[in-house]
Design a protein around this motif. Structure first.
Motif, PDB file in Angstrom:
ATOM      1  N   SER A   2      -3.925   4.197  11.720  1.00  0.00           N
ATOM      2  CA  SER A   2      -3.364   4.618  10.441  1.00  0.00           C
ATOM      3  C   SER A   2      -2.847   3.422   9.659  1.00  0.00           C
ATOM      4  N   GLU A   3      -3.055   3.466   8.325  1.00  0.00           N
ATOM      5  CA  GLU A   3      -2.616   2.357   7.495  1.00  0.00           C
ATOM      6  C   GLU A   3      -1.162   2.494   7.090  1.00  0.00           C
ATOM      7  N   VAL A   4      -0.607   3.673   7.180  1.00  0.00           N
ATOM      8  CA  VAL A   4       0.784   3.882   6.779  1.00  0.00           C
ATOM      9  C   VAL A   4       1.547   4.407   7.976  1.00  0.00           C
ATOM     10  N   VAL A   5       2.669   3.778   8.262  1.00  0.00           N
ATOM     11  CA  VAL A   5       3.481   4.237   9.379  1.00  0.00           C
ATOM     12  C   VAL A   5       4.847   4.620   8.872  1.00  0.00           C
ATOM     13  N   GLY A   6       5.485   5.543   9.592  1.00  0.00           N
ATOM     14  CA  GLY A   6       6.886   5.823   9.312  1.00  0.00           C
ATOM     15  C   GLY A   6       7.148   6.979   8.386  1.00  0.00           C
ATOM     16  N   ILE A   7       6.152   7.789   8.019  1.00  0.00           N
ATOM     17  CA  ILE A   7       6.419   8.940   7.158  1.00  0.00           C
ATOM     18  C   ILE A   7       6.854  10.101   8.043  1.00  0.00           C
ATOM     19  N   ASP A   8       8.056  10.581   7.794  1.00  0.00           N
ATOM     20  CA  ASP A   8       8.562  11.698   8.564  1.00  0.00           C
ATOM     21  C   ASP A   8       8.998  12.803   7.627  1.00  0.00           C
ATOM     22  N   VAL A   9       8.917  14.027   8.109  1.00  0.00           N
ATOM     23  CA  VAL A   9       9.398  15.166   7.341  1.00  0.00           C
ATOM     24  C   VAL A   9      10.906  15.055   7.195  1.00  0.00           C
ATOM     25  N   GLU A  10      11.407  15.352   6.002  1.00  0.00           N
ATOM     26  CA  GLU A  10      12.847  15.287   5.774  1.00  0.00           C
ATOM     27  C   GLU A  10      13.555  16.325   6.640  1.00  0.00           C
ATOM     28  N   ASP A  70       0.280   2.582  -1.393  1.00  0.00           N
ATOM     29  CA  ASP A  70      -0.770   1.606  -1.661  1.00  0.00           C
ATOM     30  C   ASP A  70      -0.197   0.194  -1.750  1.00  0.00           C
ATOM     31  N   ILE A  71       1.061   0.119  -2.191  1.00  0.00           N
ATOM     32  CA  ILE A  71       1.769  -1.160  -2.287  1.00  0.00           C
ATOM     33  C   ILE A  71       3.115  -1.001  -1.598  1.00  0.00           C
ATOM     34  N   SER A  72       3.507  -1.990  -0.816  1.00  0.00           N
ATOM     35  CA  SER A  72       4.861  -2.047  -0.270  1.00  0.00           C
ATOM     36  C   SER A  72       5.484  -3.362  -0.705  1.00  0.00           C
ATOM     37  N   ILE A  73       6.742  -3.313  -1.152  1.00  0.00           N
ATOM     38  CA  ILE A  73       7.437  -4.525  -1.570  1.00  0.00           C
ATOM     39  C   ILE A  73       8.761  -4.628  -0.834  1.00  0.00           C
ATOM     40  N   VAL A 138       5.829   2.279   5.486  1.00  0.00           N
ATOM     41  CA  VAL A 138       5.399   0.939   5.084  1.00  0.00           C
ATOM     42  C   VAL A 138       3.924   0.777   5.440  1.00  0.00           C
ATOM     43  N   LEU A 139       3.257  -0.144   4.774  1.00  0.00           N
ATOM     44  CA  LEU A 139       1.865  -0.427   5.084  1.00  0.00           C
ATOM     45  C   LEU A 139       1.765  -1.306   6.328  1.00  0.00           C
ATOM     46  N   GLU A 140       0.857  -0.947   7.211  1.00  0.00           N
ATOM     47  CA  GLU A 140       0.570  -1.833   8.331  1.00  0.00           C
ATOM     48  C   GLU A 140      -0.164  -3.063   7.811  1.00  0.00           C
ATOM     49  N   GLU A 141       0.130  -4.209   8.378  1.00  0.00           N
ATOM     50  CA  GLU A 141      -0.452  -5.438   7.858  1.00  0.00           C
ATOM     51  C   GLU A 141      -1.860  -5.704   8.383  1.00  0.00           C
ATOM     52  N   GLY A 142      -2.104  -5.504   9.649  1.00  0.00           N
ATOM     53  CA  GLY A 142      -3.417  -5.801  10.209  1.00  0.00           C
ATOM     54  C   GLY A 142      -3.602  -7.290  10.457  1.00  0.00           C
ATOM     55  N   ASP A 143      -4.830  -7.689  10.726  1.00  0.00           N
ATOM     56  CA  ASP A 143      -5.153  -9.092  11.012  1.00  0.00           C
ATOM     57  C   ASP A 143      -5.687  -9.763   9.742  1.00  0.00           C
ATOM     58  N   TYR A 144      -5.063 -10.869   9.379  1.00  0.00           N
ATOM     59  CA  TYR A 144      -5.466 -11.588   8.178  1.00  0.00           C
ATOM     60  C   TYR A 144      -6.476 -12.680   8.510  1.00  0.00           C
ATOM     61  N   LYS A 145      -7.561 -12.732   7.735  1.00  0.00           N
ATOM     62  CA  LYS A 145      -8.619 -13.713   7.967  1.00  0.00           C
ATOM     63  C   LYS A 145      -8.368 -15.011   7.214  1.00  0.00           C
ATOM     64  N   TYR A 146      -7.666 -14.916   6.085  1.00  0.00           N
ATOM     65  CA  TYR A 146      -7.425 -16.087   5.256  1.00  0.00           C
ATOM     66  C   TYR A 146      -5.930 -16.240   5.009  1.00  0.00           C
ATOM     67  N   ASP A 147      -5.499 -17.487   4.972  1.00  0.00           N
ATOM     68  CA  ASP A 147      -4.080 -17.790   4.799  1.00  0.00           C
ATOM     69  C   ASP A 147      -3.989 -19.097   4.002  1.00  0.00           C
ATOM     70  N   PHE A 148      -3.484 -19.017   2.768  1.00  0.00           N
ATOM     71  CA  PHE A 148      -3.391 -20.220   1.946  1.00  0.00           C
ATOM     72  C   PHE A 148      -2.194 -20.114   1.006  1.00  0.00           C
ATOM     73  N   THR A 149      -1.812 -21.240   0.432  1.00  0.00           N
ATOM     74  CA  THR A 149      -0.642 -21.310  -0.431  1.00  0.00           C
ATOM     75  C   THR A 149      -1.025 -21.907  -1.786  1.00  0.00           C
ATOM     76  N   ILE A 251       8.352 -10.115  -0.558  1.00  0.00           N
ATOM     77  CA  ILE A 251       7.060  -9.955   0.105  1.00  0.00           C
ATOM     78  C   ILE A 251       6.396  -8.716  -0.490  1.00  0.00           C
ATOM     79  N   LEU A 252       5.140  -8.848  -0.889  1.00  0.00           N
ATOM     80  CA  LEU A 252       4.392  -7.715  -1.428  1.00  0.00           C
ATOM     81  C   LEU A 252       3.095  -7.580  -0.644  1.00  0.00           C
ATOM     82  N   ILE A 253       2.864  -6.382  -0.114  1.00  0.00           N
ATOM     83  CA  ILE A 253       1.643  -6.084   0.630  1.00  0.00           C
ATOM     84  C   ILE A 253       0.913  -4.962  -0.105  1.00  0.00           C
ATOM     85  N   SER A 254      -0.369  -5.144  -0.318  1.00  0.00           N
ATOM     86  CA  SER A 254      -1.133  -4.144  -1.080  1.00  0.00           C
ATOM     87  C   SER A 254      -2.491  -3.886  -0.451  1.00  0.00           C
ATOM     88  N   LYS A 255      -2.936  -2.650  -0.593  1.00  0.00           N
ATOM     89  CA  LYS A 255      -4.331  -2.349  -0.280  1.00  0.00           C
ATOM     90  C   LYS A 255      -5.208  -2.980  -1.352  1.00  0.00           C
TER      91      LYS A 255
END
Length: 385
Positions: A2-10, A70-73, A138-149, A251-255
């Motif tokens: 799953s790409e989204v974790v932590g959603i629980d019923v109120e 779709d976006i987590s900040i 929050v969005l799961e991050e997964g494995d990143y193939k590219y890393d640059f600044t 930090i901003l993570i987006s699909k």
């Protein structure tokens, strides 16, 4: 996975482990952070927790996070924490409250025995409900193939000079973002809506091996631009489906958009034989004045070019018309061409000094160059007026 974790019923009436949370923070600093974080949150949400900002107070700081799935900040802000804890509170209500408070004071947050969040600043007091759920999505991050600044100024330049051309047509989802990609030499950003195109290139970071191409959603671009002035450098990590930006305390993570961007190089005209050079600001002012009489949704304008002179003309269905001339550097045969004035103004807003129009005739696209920035190229299709 799953790409989204932590959603629980109120869970109504569930007591929070953070009942005793208490902290104070600079009102101006909090407003600045909320202005950058709350934009991710949609005002209307079927899931209550998605309308919230999650605030966690601990170790002399507060951590804020928000998401639309779709976006987590994420953001961090120094604070005077007297009791650690965590709350989930309506993002836009909180921002609206903080906007009204005196910026030179501190604002205090405390959770009372009933689980409500008490906000006080000077003589003003507010009580807001704490949305109760055991986790925040929050969005799961997964494995990143590219890393640059990149320098943040470089990324701002790439995004601001292309974002205006992103398509707003949801049926063309692969055009609803900026195409970030590399070739052998350059890191490029491209956007198009089918009527215009913007392309900006910068030297490819040395840490990038190989080539990639991803489409960053328009909303992600807009939210990212809010935080880029907060740091000197931004770290970018890429996977097949996600992109992560780390900029100072944000930090901003987006699909990413799952689609194929069109072969934009195939639509760049190659045989333009007429060149016009003019001050961008002066031309923009004339276009703005001449188009004011046009009440149509699409404000069309016509260029009449002859040696050393450009005459702009517009008319409306109500029989209003306007004409103005401006001196330009043009030594070719006379020609006429029509444009959407809004499209031209969007391009000219990205060019500080002189711009060059490369033209063929009234039926073919114009290429517009920034005389001071050879890395930028803009294409605007003509229109019949």
């Amino acid at each position: 996975m799953s790409e989204v974790v932590g959603i629980d019923v109120e869970i109504k009436g569930q007591s929070s482990v953070c009942k005793q949370m208490c902290f104070s923070v600079s009102c101006s600093s909090l407003l600045n952070t909320l202005s950058r974080v709350s934009g991710v949150v949609e005002r209307r949400n079927a899931i209550d927790v998605l309308a919230c900002i999650n605030i966690k107070a601990q170790y002399g700081s507060i951590k804020l996070k928000a998401t639309d799935l779709d976006i987590s900040i994420f953001a961090s802000l120094a604070a005077n924490v007297s009791k650690e804890g965590e709350v989930k509170i309506s993002a836009h209500t909180l921002r609206d409250i903080v906007k009204k408070l005196p910026t030179d004071l501190d604002v205090t947050f405390e959770v009372n025995d009933q689980g409500k969040l008490l906000i006080s600043c000077g003589n003003a007091n507010f009580s807001l409900p704490n949305i109760v759920s055991s986790n925040f999505p929050v969005l799961e991050e997964g494995d990143y193939k590219y890393d640059f600044t990149l320098l943040s100024t470089v990324l701002v330049d790439l995004l601001t000079k292309t974002k205006f051309a992103v398509s707003l047509d949801d049926t063309r989802y692969n055009l609803n973002g900026i195409y970030l990609h590399t070739d052998e030499q350059f890191l490029c950003c491209v956007a198009t809506d089918g009527h215009r195109l913007s392309c900006v290139k910068k030297p490819k970071p040395g840490s990038v091996n190989g080539e990639f191409g991803v489409i960053i959603p328009r909303k992600t671009v807009m939210e990212l631009l809010k935080v880029l002035d907060d740091c000197n450098e931004v770290n970018i990590k890429l996977s097949d489906r996600k992109i992560k930006f780390t900029c100072g305390e944000y930090i901003l993570i987006s699909k990413l958009i799952d689609g194929t961007f069109p072969d934009y190089k195939a639509v760049i005209p190659m045989s333009q034989d007429k060149q016009m050079i003019v001050e961008s600001g002066k031309l923009a002012s004339v276009i703005d004045r001449v188009s004011v009489v046009v009440s149509d949704k699409i404000k069309s304008i016509r260029f009449l070019l002859k040696e050393k002179l450009l005459t702009l003309h517009s008319n409306s269905q109500e029989c209003s018309d306007a004409t103005e001339s401006i001196e330009v550097d043009y030594n070719e045969t006379p020609m006429e061409i029509g444009f959407n004035s809004r499209y031209l103004l969007d391009v000219l807003s990205c060019i500080k000094n002189k711009c060059k129009f490369s033209l063929l005739d009234g039926n073919n696209a114009a290429i517009i160059f920034d005389e001071d920035d050879p890395s930028a190229l803009y294409i605007v299709m003509p229109m019949r007026t």
